[in-house]
Scaffold this active site. Structure first.
Site, short mmCIF file in Angstrom:
data_model
loop_
_atom_site.label_atom_id
_atom_site.label_comp_id
_atom_site.label_asym_id
_atom_site.label_seq_id
_atom_site.Cartn_x
_atom_site.Cartn_y
_atom_site.Cartn_z
N TYR A 74 -12.23 -7.47 3.07
CA TYR A 74 -11.47 -8.75 3.22
C TYR A 74 -11.40 -8.90 1.41
CZ TYR A 74 -8.73 -8.45 6.84
OH TYR A 74 -8.42 -8.24 8.64
N ASN A 112 2.34 -13.02 4.50
CA ASN A 112 1.62 -13.21 3.29
C ASN A 112 0.41 -13.70 3.12
OD1 ASN A 112 4.12 -11.05 3.43
ND2 ASN A 112 4.44 -12.22 1.06
N HIS A 164 0.02 -16.29 8.91
CA HIS A 164 -0.95 -15.58 9.24
C HIS A 164 -2.46 -15.52 8.69
CE1 HIS A 164 2.06 -12.20 10.51
NE2 HIS A 164 2.20 -13.02 11.08
P1 OAD Z 1 4.83 -3.91 6.06
O1 OAD Z 1 4.07 -3.48 5.40
O2 OAD Z 1 5.23 -3.62 7.69
O3 OAD Z 1 6.42 -3.62 5.41
C1 OAD Z 1 6.32 -4.46 4.42
C2 OAD Z 1 8.86 -4.05 4.18
O4 OAD Z 1 8.89 -4.35 2.99
C3 OAD Z 1 8.80 -2.83 4.21
O5 OAD Z 1 9.95 -2.51 5.54
C4 OAD Z 1 9.23 -2.46 3.15
O6 OAD Z 1 10.58 -1.18 2.66
C5 OAD Z 1 9.34 -4.21 2.84
N1 OAD Z 1 9.21 -3.51 1.27
C6 OAD Z 1 8.83 -3.25 0.05
N2 OAD Z 1 8.63 -3.05 -1.30
C7 OAD Z 1 10.18 -4.38 -0.86
C8 OAD Z 1 9.91 -4.69 -2.19
N3 OAD Z 1 9.69 -4.47 -3.81
N4 OAD Z 1 10.70 -5.79 -1.61
C9 OAD Z 1 11.92 -6.20 -0.65
N5 OAD Z 1 10.96 -5.38 0.36
C10 OAD Z 1 10.46 -4.55 0.14
O7 OAD Z 1 4.82 -5.76 5.80
P2 OAD Z 1 4.98 -6.91 6.86
O8 OAD Z 1 6.20 -6.96 7.45
O9 OAD Z 1 4.34 -8.35 6.46
O10 OAD Z 1 -0.84 -8.56 9.37
O11 OAD Z 1 4.18 -6.84 8.55
C11 OAD Z 1 4.12 -8.01 9.27
C12 OAD Z 1 2.25 -8.28 9.30
O12 OAD Z 1 1.41 -6.70 9.55
C13 OAD Z 1 1.48 -8.86 7.73
O13 OAD Z 1 1.40 -10.18 7.91
C14 OAD Z 1 0.49 -8.33 8.16
C15 OAD Z 1 -0.05 -6.53 9.25
O14 OAD Z 1 -0.57 -6.50 9.80
C16 OAD Z 1 -1.42 -9.38 9.05
O15 OAD Z 1 -2.19 -9.05 8.17
C17 OAD Z 1 -2.37 -10.30 10.45
#
Ligand code: OAD
Length: 247
Positions: free
Chosen positions: A70, A106, A123
């Site tokens: 971290y 985020n 989160h």
């Molecule tokens: P993910 O890594 O699961 O998903 C990221 C998404 O962003 C994917 O669907 C990509 O296609 C999309 N993406 C990538 N680049 C992009 C861009 N430039 N513009 C738009 N979209 C883009 O991340 P999260 O959905 O945020 O939890 O994950 C959810 C949670 O899982 C996070 O908050 C974290 C993780 O474990 C904790 O830390 C508690």
């Protein structure tokens, strides 16, 4: 509809909606240089095992290892800045007080640094830490030992990153505020999330079930596509400015 027609449809919804909720995920910050979690090759969970780094059990077993990971991510945030998408959202909120509620998964603080100080951080934040066990009267922080999590010299209680780990509850006030915004909005923009982590992902279903339009901005399909009225297969920092800056 062709891409430009979809874009102008979303632009019109943004212009007209009295209440807009925006749900963002890691893709929102990708163009700032912050890695996502689940993108193949570059995602954090493609390179690291979340069970070894993002659970309370892992921290209790290997506090130094988890703290160091971290600390590395926290240090990396100093090198990045809000992108054009963060700035477009913050600019819209400034021009339209009370119309936009920003809900983010985020922990990078980039929405807040762009000016959206009211961001609902579901989160937590990578920039904060807190006591691992409920603090006792003795608890105070000693100067940090190299690489070790700070701890109370009397009882040994450890400081831990103030982020939500797997298996933990979300901060209740933040979740309640997010659920109210999803319930009451007329339009929800879902930006850069895979939509696999709950309860955050459930907010898009709440918005949809209560009659809001849902527009997704994501270059890839996501688990939330079934509730979307429109999916713009675009990058957040490129897509958001033209959608928001005309309103
Ligand atoms: P993910 O890594 O699961 O998903 C990221 C998404 O962003 C994917 O669907 C990509 O296609 C999309 N993406 C990538 N680049 C992009 C861009 N430039 N513009 C738009 N979209 C883009 O991340 P999260 O959905 O945020 O939890 O994950 C959810 C949670 O899982 C996070 O908050 C974290 C993780 O474990 C904790 O830390 C508690």
């Amino acid at each position: 509809m062709a891409d430009e027609a979809l874009r102008s449809q979303v632009r019109q919804w943004i212009a007209e909606a009295p209440r807009i909720a925006v749900l963002t995920g890691a893709g929102m910050s990708a163009e700032s240089g912050v890695p996502t979690f689940r993108d193949a090759l570059t995602g954090l969970w493609a390179r690291f095992n979340p069970e070894e780094l993002a659970t309370e059990t892992a921290f209790r077993a290997h506090p130094q290892r988890v703290w160091a990971w971290y600390a590395h991510r926290r240090a990396a945030l100093v090198q990045v800045a809000p992108n054009a998408g963060h700035l477009a959202l913050a600019g819209f909120a400034l021009r339209h007080p009370g119309r936009l509620t920003l809900i983010t998964q985020n922990v990078d603080d980039l929405h807040q640094r762009a000016g959206l100080v009211d961001t609902i951080a579901l989160h937590g934040s990578l920039l904060d830490d807190r006591w691992l066990d409920p603090p006792r009267t003795c608890c105070h922080i000693e100067p940090i030992q190299d690489g070790e999590p700070p701890s109370c010299p009397v009882c040994g209680n450890l400081r831990r990153p103030s982020v939500v780990w797997f298996g933990e509850s979300l901060p209740s006030a933040a979740l309640a505020a997010a659920e109210a915004a999803a319930h009451d909005c007329d339009l929800m923009l879902v930006v850069g999330t895979s939509g696999v982590v709950y309860p955050a992902a459930g907010l898009a279903f709440t918005a949809h079930q209560h009659g809001a339009r849902v527009a997704i901005i994501n270059p890839e399909p996501s688990d939330l596509d079934p509730v979307a009225d429109v999916c713009l297969r675009e990058l957040a920092a490129q897509s958001l400015p033209p959608l928001l800056e005309t309103s």
